[in-house]
Design an enzyme around this catalytic site. Structure first.
Site, short mmCIF file in Angstrom:
data_model
loop_
_atom_site.label_atom_id
_atom_site.label_comp_id
_atom_site.label_asym_id
_atom_site.label_seq_id
_atom_site.Cartn_x
_atom_site.Cartn_y
_atom_site.Cartn_z
N ARG A 1 65.94 -47.14 -32.16
CA ARG A 1 67.37 -47.29 -31.90
C ARG A 1 67.67 -47.16 -30.40
O ARG A 1 68.54 -47.85 -29.87
CB ARG A 1 68.17 -46.26 -32.70
N GLU B 1 84.05 -45.40 -39.12
CA GLU B 1 83.17 -44.28 -38.82
C GLU B 1 83.98 -43.05 -38.45
O GLU B 1 85.08 -43.16 -37.89
CB GLU B 1 82.25 -44.68 -37.65
N LYS C 1 73.98 -46.17 -29.36
CA LYS C 1 74.35 -44.77 -29.09
C LYS C 1 74.50 -44.52 -27.58
O LYS C 1 73.82 -43.70 -26.98
CB LYS C 1 73.30 -43.83 -29.70
#
Length: 375
Positions: free
Chosen positions: A120, A258, A222
């Protein structure tokens, strides 16, 4: 009777192992699991929350633009030096990850799916025009950092060692452009529950004015830039007594996306649904693991667009993430209307959480091959 085994502390004074010698029977006491006074850091594990507790060491690795990361080093945990013109400070060119190390009942320490975090980060680095460590370098750095801070890994059942890999543009640049240098850091902190109380249901409020991410933006990676924009909504929500905020999609304002730092699931008529990751939602490692566990249990799982009306009509709601693990949602408030959901031992989230944490901590057989033993 022979005298008990002794060892030397850092001061050079011999100390007995932490054993009740008067009640010693014929049971195995693993030598590497005896507390000699140096096994654990001086922490009140029963009072551990989700806040920073500095540990002994961190890992650092650097590379310049046009190169690749090579050899990194463990250094004492402490402050770092950055130019005021570093791109992480000026244009927010940075990414971070979050994963945990767990101490099993036999004393060994394990990681949970670190390769997922490594991949990720690589995906995020591509989006942010950054150089990232390889998957192997990422995992090796995490292992080294955990082992160097082994005494800070909580006892079984008392928490975990949170690991924060951080990739940042550390080079100086005045214009808006990729950094000429990148630094990869890994530091750790022992943590307990993110929300107060183990598995305590949280109360969410739906934010319908401010947005976390937009189509075409960086909501699916992220990056550090995704988190400060949620602070206004989160601060307002907490001032009103809510635990956290659930954001809607920026395009229509009609679909759930989210929570500030975790993914969300709804349960209706034994079907588990979660918003699809279409570029504005972070593909959580815990989210992915819970989907696999639910499918293995025989649940029907759907990844799709979920209108807020379906959330308000759900039987059960829960959140997933590295920090929160699997946390039930007790209520959701949307435009002044509050809806409460099923929680407790019979809830689907409890069943999924028990399996996930059992695998993470070694209490349950890891048929998925997710655990990584590091000592």
């Amino acid at each position: 009777m022979a005298s008990p085994t002794q060892t030397k502390s850092n001061s050079g004074v011999e100390k007995h192992a932490d054993i009740n010698w008067d009640e010693l029977g014929f049971d195995l006491v693993p030598a590497d699991y005896i507390n000699y006074g140096e096994k654990y850091a001086d922490v009140n594990w029963d009072e551990l929350g989700f806040s920073l507790t500095p540990t002994d060491y961190m890992f650092e690795m650097k590379c310049s633009q046009g190169e690749e990361f090579s050899q990194g080093n463990l250094i004492p945990y402490g402050k770092i030096e950055l130019s005021p013109a570093a791109t992480i400070l000026n244009i927010g060119q940075g990414l971070f990850e979050g994963l945990k190390a767990y101490r099993r009942e036999d004393g060994h320490i394990v990681l949970f799916r670190p390769e997922q975090n490594a991949m990720r980060m690589k995906m995020g680095a591509e989006r942010m025009c950054m150089i990232s460590p390889s998957v192997e370098q990422f995992i090796d750095a995490v292992k080294q950092t955990v082992l160097a801070n082994k005494r800070w890994v909580p006892p079984p059942g008392k928490g975990s060692l949170y690991i924060r890999p951080l990739l940042m543009g550390s080079g100086s640049f005045l214009a808006v452009a990729p950094s000429p240098e990148y630094t990869f850091l890994v530091y750790t902190s022992p943590v307990g529950n993110y929300y107060k109380g183990t598995g305590t249901p949280i109360n969410l409020i739906v934010e319908d004015k401010l947005h976390r991410a937009t189509p075409g933006g960086a909501g699916g990676v992220k990056t550090i830039a995704n988190y400060s924009p949620v602070l206004q909504a989160l601060t307002q929500a907490k001032s009103k007594g809510f635990s956290d905020v659930l954001f809607l999609d920026a395009k229509t304002g009609q679909n759930i996306e989210e929570v500030t730092l975790c993914n969300i699931f709804i349960v209706k008529d034994k079907i588990i649904s979660t918003p699809a990751t279409l570029g504005t939602i972070l593909p959580g490692v815990t989210r992915k693991s819970i989907i696999d566990i639910a499918l293995d249990f025989g649940f029907q799982v759907e990844e799709r667009v979920i209108p807020v009306e379906e959330l308000m009509d759900a039987d059960e709601v829960f959140c997933t993430g590295t920090a929160v693990v699997v946390n039930p949602v007790g209520s959701v408030t949307y435009q002044g209307i509050r809806v409460e959901y099923k929680t407790g031992v019979e809830a689907v989230s409890q069943k999924l959480c028990a399996m996930l944490t059992g695998i993470q901590t070694g209490r349950i057989e890891d048929k998925m091959g997710w655990r990584v033993k590091i000592d």
